[in-house]
Design a protein around this motif. Structure first.
Motif, PDB file in Angstrom:
ATOM      1  N   GLY A 133       0.704  -1.146  -0.057  1.00 25.46           N
ATOM      2  CA  GLY A 133      -0.041   0.042   0.104  1.00 25.46           C
ATOM      3  C   GLY A 133       0.948   1.250   0.051  1.00 25.46           C
ATOM      4  O   GLY A 133       1.995   1.111   0.365  1.00 25.46           O
ATOM      5  N   ASN A 134       0.326   2.367  -0.408  1.00 24.05           N
ATOM      6  CA  ASN A 134       0.976   3.612  -0.206  1.00 24.05           C
ATOM      7  C   ASN A 134       1.925   3.755  -1.145  1.00 24.05           C
ATOM      8  O   ASN A 134       3.208   4.377  -0.553  1.00 24.05           O
ATOM      9  CB  ASN A 134       1.079   4.067   1.159  1.00 24.05           C
ATOM     10  CG  ASN A 134      -0.167   4.149   1.856  1.00 24.05           C
ATOM     11  OD1 ASN A 134      -1.189   4.897   1.510  1.00 24.05           O
ATOM     12  ND2 ASN A 134      -0.284   3.826   3.215  1.00 24.05           N
ATOM     13  N   ASP A 135       2.312   3.165  -2.275  1.00 19.89           N
ATOM     14  CA  ASP A 135       3.375   3.071  -3.007  1.00 19.89           C
ATOM     15  C   ASP A 135       4.762   2.557  -2.480  1.00 19.89           C
ATOM     16  O   ASP A 135       5.886   3.109  -2.648  1.00 19.89           O
ATOM     17  CB  ASP A 135       3.589   4.461  -3.580  1.00 19.89           C
ATOM     18  CG  ASP A 135       2.714   4.729  -4.936  1.00 19.89           C
ATOM     19  OD1 ASP A 135       1.929   3.670  -5.413  1.00 19.89           O
ATOM     20  OD2 ASP A 135       2.859   5.966  -5.465  1.00 19.89           O
ATOM     21  N   THR A 136       4.515   1.625  -1.676  1.00 19.53           N
ATOM     22  CA  THR A 136       5.449   0.849  -0.734  1.00 19.53           C
ATOM     23  C   THR A 136       5.712  -0.477  -1.069  1.00 19.53           C
ATOM     24  O   THR A 136       4.520  -1.303  -0.959  1.00 19.53           O
ATOM     25  CB  THR A 136       5.351   0.951   0.499  1.00 19.53           C
ATOM     26  OG1 THR A 136       5.199   2.411   1.103  1.00 19.53           O
ATOM     27  CG2 THR A 136       6.501   0.498   1.732  1.00 19.53           C
ATOM     28  N   LEU A 137       6.973  -0.970  -1.235  1.00 13.56           N
ATOM     29  CA  LEU A 137       7.137  -2.344  -1.598  1.00 13.56           C
ATOM     30  C   LEU A 137       8.065  -2.768  -0.266  1.00 13.56           C
ATOM     31  O   LEU A 137       8.860  -2.011   0.313  1.00 13.56           O
ATOM     32  CB  LEU A 137       8.145  -2.606  -2.925  1.00 13.56           C
ATOM     33  CG  LEU A 137       7.439  -2.075  -4.073  1.00 13.56           C
ATOM     34  CD1 LEU A 137       8.637  -2.119  -5.200  1.00 13.56           C
ATOM     35  CD2 LEU A 137       6.271  -3.094  -4.413  1.00 13.56           C
ATOM     36  N   PHE A 138       7.799  -4.025  -0.053  1.00 14.50           N
ATOM     37  CA  PHE A 138       9.064  -4.709   0.846  1.00 14.50           C
ATOM     38  C   PHE A 138       9.594  -5.754   0.115  1.00 14.50           C
ATOM     39  O   PHE A 138       8.944  -6.386  -0.725  1.00 14.50           O
ATOM     40  CB  PHE A 138       8.286  -5.361   2.082  1.00 14.50           C
ATOM     41  CG  PHE A 138       7.903  -4.490   3.206  1.00 14.50           C
ATOM     42  CD1 PHE A 138       8.663  -3.961   4.046  1.00 14.50           C
ATOM     43  CD2 PHE A 138       6.461  -3.945   3.080  1.00 14.50           C
ATOM     44  CE1 PHE A 138       8.211  -3.243   4.980  1.00 14.50           C
ATOM     45  CE2 PHE A 138       6.255  -2.929   3.847  1.00 14.50           C
ATOM     46  CZ  PHE A 138       6.962  -2.273   4.847  1.00 14.50           C
ATOM     47  N   GLU A 139      11.046  -5.864   0.338  1.00 12.13           N
ATOM     48  CA  GLU A 139      11.719  -6.893  -0.677  1.00 12.13           C
ATOM     49  C   GLU A 139      12.536  -7.475   0.314  1.00 12.13           C
ATOM     50  O   GLU A 139      13.473  -6.955   1.389  1.00 12.13           O
ATOM     51  CB  GLU A 139      12.441  -5.836  -1.559  1.00 12.13           C
ATOM     52  CG  GLU A 139      13.578  -6.554  -2.472  1.00 12.13           C
ATOM     53  CD  GLU A 139      14.158  -5.587  -3.617  1.00 12.13           C
ATOM     54  OE1 GLU A 139      14.792  -5.926  -4.536  1.00 12.13           O
ATOM     55  OE2 GLU A 139      13.974  -4.281  -3.333  1.00 12.13           O
ATOM     56  N   SER A 140      12.909  -8.833  -0.074  1.00 15.90           N
ATOM     57  CA  SER A 140      13.986  -9.661   0.450  1.00 15.90           C
ATOM     58  C   SER A 140      14.908  -9.973  -0.585  1.00 15.90           C
ATOM     59  O   SER A 140      14.740 -10.200  -1.658  1.00 15.90           O
ATOM     60  CB  SER A 140      13.226 -11.196   0.937  1.00 15.90           C
ATOM     61  OG  SER A 140      14.207 -11.915   1.311  1.00 15.90           O
ATOM     62  N   THR A 141      16.408  -9.664   0.035  1.00 15.51           N
ATOM     63  CA  THR A 141      17.594  -9.924  -1.222  1.00 15.51           C
ATOM     64  C   THR A 141      18.402 -11.079  -0.469  1.00 15.51           C
ATOM     65  O   THR A 141      18.360 -11.299   0.702  1.00 15.51           O
ATOM     66  CB  THR A 141      18.258  -8.441  -1.157  1.00 15.51           C
ATOM     67  OG1 THR A 141      18.887  -8.246   0.248  1.00 15.51           O
ATOM     68  CG2 THR A 141      17.430  -7.360  -1.480  1.00 15.51           C
ATOM     69  N   GLY A 142      19.040 -11.745  -1.571  1.00 14.39           N
ATOM     70  CA  GLY A 142      19.979 -12.913  -1.075  1.00 14.39           C
ATOM     71  C   GLY A 142      21.336 -12.389  -1.081  1.00 14.39           C
ATOM     72  O   GLY A 142      21.746 -11.192  -1.420  1.00 14.39           O
ATOM     73  N   LEU A 143      22.034 -13.531  -1.391  1.00 22.20           N
ATOM     74  CA  LEU A 143      23.495 -13.653  -1.312  1.00 22.20           C
ATOM     75  C   LEU A 143      24.221 -13.663   0.143  1.00 22.20           C
ATOM     76  O   LEU A 143      23.626 -12.619   1.100  1.00 22.20           O
ATOM     77  CB  LEU A 143      24.143 -12.536  -2.006  1.00 22.20           C
ATOM     78  CG  LEU A 143      23.866 -12.579  -3.528  1.00 22.20           C
ATOM     79  CD1 LEU A 143      24.567 -11.369  -4.136  1.00 22.20           C
ATOM     80  CD2 LEU A 143      24.396 -13.657  -4.100  1.00 22.20           C
TER      81      LEU A 143
END
Length: 281
Positions: free
Chosen positions: A59-69
Motif C-alpha cells: 500500500g501507499n506506493d510501498t514495497l517490501f523486498e527480501s534480498t539474497g547472497l
C-alpha cells in the motif's frame, strides 16, 4: 530458487496488469490455458545491487523486498516511485535471504538451504522471532491472508499453517505431463498462486486448490531489453508483487536497475509454441 545464476545477478522489475478472470482446469492440455506476453507501461528505478528474492506490495506506493547472497541478504522497505531504500534490516552473514510475504502485521521470510525462517515487524523491520518450516528448502512465500503458500525449488506447491508452519497440503505442478520444476518467488493474485520459474523468463499461474496449471506469462523482452542497453551484470527474472486495490502487478529480477509497470496481452502463436522450451526447464 535463490542460488546465484552465474552467481546470480539480478534486479527488480515491476509491472502493471489489468484484472482478468481466467478459467482453470486440471487438464494440462486443455485449450483454456491462458498464455500472455507483456507490454511495458512505465519504468521506475531500482537498486541494481539488490539480489531480489522476494517482493510484495504493502500500500501507499510501498514495497517490501527480501534480498539474497551470503553476507549481503536483507529485508527492506522500498519507495516504489524512487526505488529508495527507506528502512533496511541486514540478515546475519550466514543466511541467504529468500521469499517474503506479509500476513497481518508480520513479514515472513525464509532462507536458502535451511529450514529456518524469520518474522519481522511490519513498521520498523525489527526481527520478531525465528521459525522452523517443513518444506525441503525455503525459496518462495505467499499468502491469501489466512494460510501461507511456499516453494522449495522443486515442482511442489506447499500450503502451510502460519501458526505452526506445518505443511497442511501440497501439490505437484505439471505442464503437458512434465513437472514444472524450480518454482521460485510466489504471489497470491485473484485466487491464484503465481510463481517465477527459476532460470526462465516465465511466470506460472497455479490453482492453490489442486496445483493445476492455469496459464503462463512470458516476459523475455524485459531481460533482453536490459542486456541490449548494456546492463550485462543482471541475473534472472524473480519477484512478483500485487496491488489488489489498484489491480497493479509488479515483477522483479535479480540485480536489475529498473522496475517495470506492465500490462498483459495475448501471446502470439509463435510464443505459445515455445513454452515447453522456455518455461519447463
Amino acid at each position: 530458487m535463490m542460488i546465484p545464476l552465474a552467481l546470480f545477478s539480478g534486479a527488480v522489475f515491476l509491472f502493471f496488469m489489468p484484472f482478468y478472470s481466467w478459467g482453470k482446469s486440471s487438464d494440462l492440455m486443455n485449450l483454456s490455458l491462458k498464455i500472455h506476453e507483456i507490454e511495458v507501461v512505465a519504468e521506475f528505478p531500482h537498486d541494481p545491487d539488490a539480489f531480489t528474492q522476494g517482493l510484495l506490495y504493502a500500500g501507499n506506493d510501498t514495497l517490501f523486498e527480501s534480498t539474497g547472497l551470503n553476507a549481503k541478504s536483507s529485508v527492506r522497505k522500498v519507495a516504489l516511485r524512487t526505488g529508495k531504500v527507506e528502512v533496511i534490516q541486514q540478515m546475519d552473514d550466514s543466511y541467504f535471504g529468500e521469499g517474503l510475504t506479509l500476513l497481518g502485521e508480520r513479514l515472513f521470510q525464509v532462507a536458502w538451504l535451511t529450514n529456518t525462517g524469520f518474522t519481522y515487524d511490519l513498521h520498523n523491520l525489527t526481527k520478531v522471532k525465528p521459525f522452523k518450516h517443513y518444506m525441503k528448502d525455503g525459496w518462495g512465500l505467499a499468502t491469501d491472508g489466512k494460510v501461507l503458500f511456499g516453494s522449495d525449488g522443486t515442482s511442489t506447491l506447499y500450503r502451510m499453517d502460519p501458526q505452526t508452519m506445518k505443511v497442511t497440503d501440497k501439490h505437484t505442478v505439471r505442464y503437458n505431463g512434465r513437472e514444472v520444476r524450480y518454482l521460485n518467488e510466489l504471489e497470491y493474485i485473484n485466487k491464484e498462486v503465481w510463481a517465477n520459474v527459476w532460470q526462465s523468463d516465465c511466470i506460472a499461474r497455479i490453482s492453490p486448490k489442486d496445483g493445476s496449471l492455469l496459464g503462463w506469462i512470458l516476459l523475455p523482452k524485459l531481460r533482453q531489453g536490459l542486456l541490449k542497453s548494456g546492463h550485462m551484470g543482471i541475473d534472472v527474472l524473480n519477484g512478483i508483487a500485487w496491488d489488489s486495490e489498484k489491480q497493479r502487478l509488479f515483477v522483479t529480477g535479480k540485480l536489475w536497475p529498473k522496475l517495470y509497470q506492465i500490462k498483459l496481452k495475448p501471446a502470439s502463436e509463435k510464443s505459445q509454441k515455445r513454452i515447453e522450451r522456455q518455461c519447463v526447464v
